[in-house]
Design a protein around this motif. Structure first.
Motif, PDB file in Angstrom:
ATOM      1  N   ARG A  68      -3.855  -2.013  -5.572  1.00 51.20           N
ATOM      2  CA  ARG A  68      -4.843  -1.448  -4.649  1.00 51.20           C
ATOM      3  C   ARG A  68      -5.132  -2.407  -3.508  1.00 51.20           C
ATOM      4  NH1 ARG A  68     -10.079  -1.845  -3.593  1.00 51.20           N
ATOM      5  NH2 ARG A  68     -10.439  -3.326  -5.284  1.00 51.20           N
ATOM      6  N   LEU A  69      -5.251  -3.696  -3.821  1.00 49.71           N
ATOM      7  CA  LEU A  69      -5.538  -4.678  -2.784  1.00 49.71           C
ATOM      8  C   LEU A  69      -4.399  -4.763  -1.768  1.00 49.71           C
ATOM      9  CD1 LEU A  69      -7.107  -7.577  -4.894  1.00 49.71           C
ATOM     10  CD2 LEU A  69      -8.305  -5.983  -3.375  1.00 49.71           C
ATOM     11  N   LEU A 110       2.656   0.704  -7.086  1.00 47.39           N
ATOM     12  CA  LEU A 110       2.727   0.754  -5.627  1.00 47.39           C
ATOM     13  C   LEU A 110       3.627   1.884  -5.149  1.00 47.39           C
ATOM     14  CD1 LEU A 110       2.896  -3.058  -4.985  1.00 47.39           C
ATOM     15  CD2 LEU A 110       1.153  -1.524  -4.052  1.00 47.39           C
ATOM     16  N   ARG A 111       4.725   2.099  -5.860  1.00 43.26           N
ATOM     17  CA  ARG A 111       5.621   3.190  -5.476  1.00 43.26           C
ATOM     18  C   ARG A 111       4.915   4.536  -5.614  1.00 43.26           C
ATOM     19  NH1 ARG A 111       9.204   6.473  -8.211  1.00 43.26           N
ATOM     20  NH2 ARG A 111      10.956   7.233  -6.962  1.00 43.26           N
ATOM     21  N   GLN A 112       4.142   4.705  -6.673  1.00 38.39           N
ATOM     22  CA  GLN A 112       3.419   5.957  -6.867  1.00 38.39           C
ATOM     23  C   GLN A 112       2.335   6.164  -5.823  1.00 38.39           C
ATOM     24  OE1 GLN A 112       2.129   5.561 -10.924  1.00 38.39           O
ATOM     25  NE2 GLN A 112       4.211   5.769 -11.757  1.00 38.39           N
ATOM     26  N   ILE A 169       1.308 -13.620  -2.944  1.00 37.87           N
ATOM     27  CA  ILE A 169      -0.100 -13.258  -2.774  1.00 37.87           C
ATOM     28  C   ILE A 169      -0.887 -13.376  -4.077  1.00 37.87           C
ATOM     29  CG2 ILE A 169       0.248 -11.791  -0.765  1.00 37.87           C
ATOM     30  CD1 ILE A 169       0.085  -9.348  -2.645  1.00 37.87           C
ATOM     31  N   VAL A 170      -2.091 -13.943  -3.929  1.00 32.12           N
ATOM     32  CA  VAL A 170      -3.076 -14.032  -5.011  1.00 32.12           C
ATOM     33  C   VAL A 170      -4.439 -13.710  -4.404  1.00 32.12           C
ATOM     34  CG1 VAL A 170      -1.783 -15.692  -6.417  1.00 32.12           C
ATOM     35  CG2 VAL A 170      -3.314 -16.519  -4.618  1.00 32.12           C
ATOM     36  N   PRO A 171      -5.425 -13.274  -5.215  1.00 30.91           N
ATOM     37  CA  PRO A 171      -6.708 -12.867  -4.649  1.00 30.91           C
ATOM     38  C   PRO A 171      -7.780 -13.954  -4.700  1.00 30.91           C
ATOM     39  CG  PRO A 171      -6.579 -12.102  -6.900  1.00 30.91           C
ATOM     40  CD  PRO A 171      -5.300 -12.858  -6.630  1.00 30.91           C
TER      41      PRO A 171
END
Length: 349
Positions: free
Chosen positions: A187-188, A218-220, A69-71
């Motif tokens: 976040r995305l 992400l884990r947090q 994934i890239v934005p």
């Protein structure tokens, strides 16, 4: 301790497929064969990261599929191997985007081309995919121009529509680079997964990255997933280099006993190493610490095989991939990434 694996039996048992992450299965009932993960879909047969590649991978028996994934400029997560898309789409032939060509430094590498973060999703949706390795896989070029670029949302929809359970292994690309450009990849991805689960998505989710920092983030956030740290044979992670410069720990040091202990203590579920760094000894040490081990990428062409397994002079010809795939399986690895998931199935049989 996990199973004892012999050079033959490691790749001989495939009577039943278990399309889930191995960490979800009690040690005493874990399958004797590795998880087969379709690398960007069945990318040995169709242009990577296309609907055709993902759907074919599932039809060929893959336990999991792996989108990178890239934005986009407007924060949509699209699936591309890299944010530079000159080699995997028809963007270079589109005169309306000619002025978007530029040069960037991504994780220390200078690249010239077209970058996803300079396009809106509406613009990228007009592009068509191309075979990334046309000289090695000329047969796949006949599909050039047929398939559009996909969003992560689209791939998750393919997973949801599959006739059997399939795991999705999401690779977060260049998190530190994108953070400097104003994109919070954690976040995305969290936002996308929340939307997917709200739509009823239930497939097992694995998140991987060459940067442990984004995995920690992400884990947090309590993302319901398993986390796998990607390793190259040598060098160091981009996030650590950005923070520590020459003092950044190397990939090799992070595969030491102390490094594996730290990985486990950080809440990671495993590591995924390139085949050049894989060994039975590494798998054993990781398993002793409750960590899974994956490896990338199994490909049958001579160009990608160790010299001893090459046949003939053509880089595009298939070598003795069967022996190579079997040797990789014999390390006791928990999962293998492959461009041709059916060939891994054949080796397993």
């Amino acid at each position: 301790m996990r199973r004892r694996v012999g050079a033959v039996t490691a790749c001989s048992v495939m009577a039943r497929r278990l399309p889930r992450t191995l960490g979800d299965v009690p040690k005493e009932t874990r399958p004797e064969h590795p998880l087969v993960i379709a690398h960007r879909g069945a990318s040995g047969y169709r242009p990577e990261h296309t609907r055709a590649a993902y759907e074919l991978a599932i039809a060929l028996g893959a336990d999991a599929v792996e989108p990178d994934i890239v934005p986009t400029r407007d924060g949509v997560l699209v699936v591309r191997h890299e944010n530079e898309i000159g080699g995997t789409t028809d963007v270079a032939d589109r005169p309306e985007f000619a002025e978007r060509r530029t040069t960037r430094v991504v994780d220390g590498q200078k690249l010239s081309g077209w970058f996803t973060e300079d396009f809106t999703w509406a613009e990228l949706a007009t592009l068509r995919a191309r075979e990334r390795l046309p000289r090695v896989r000329p047969a796949s070029t006949r599909f050039d121009g047929r398939y559009p670029v996909l969003r992560l949302e689209d791939v998750l929809g393919i997973i949801d529509a599959a006739p059997r359970p399939v795991t999705v292994v999401v690779e977060v690309k260049h998190a530190t680079y994108f953070a400097a450009a104003g994109f919070d990849m954690a976040r995305l991805l969290e936002r996308e997964v929340i939307r997917w689960r709200a739509r009823g998505g239930t497939a097992p989710l694995v998140v991987e990255s060459f940067e442990q920092g984004v995995l920690n983030d992400l884990r947090q956030r309590a993302l319901r997933a398993r986390f796998v740290y990607l390793h190259e044979k040598s060098g160091a992670a981009a996030d650590l280099v950005a923070a520590l410069g020459r003092g950044a720990p190397s990939w090799e040091s992070q595969r030491s006993d102390e490094g594996l202990d730290a990985l486990r203590a950080a809440g990671m579920h495993g590591l995924s190493v390139e085949t050049a760094a894989l060994s039975r000894e590494l798998v054993t040490r990781a398993h002793q610490r409750g960590l899974e081990v994956y490896t990338w990428t199994l490909r049958p062409e001579n160009r990608f095989l160790p010299e001893r397994h090459r046949l003939g002079a053509s880089a595009a010809a298939h070598g003795d991939w069967h022996a190579w795939f079997a040797a990789v399986c014999a390390t006791g690895v928990d999962g293998v990434f492959a461009d041709h998931p059916d060939l891994v199935r054949e080796a397993l049989a």
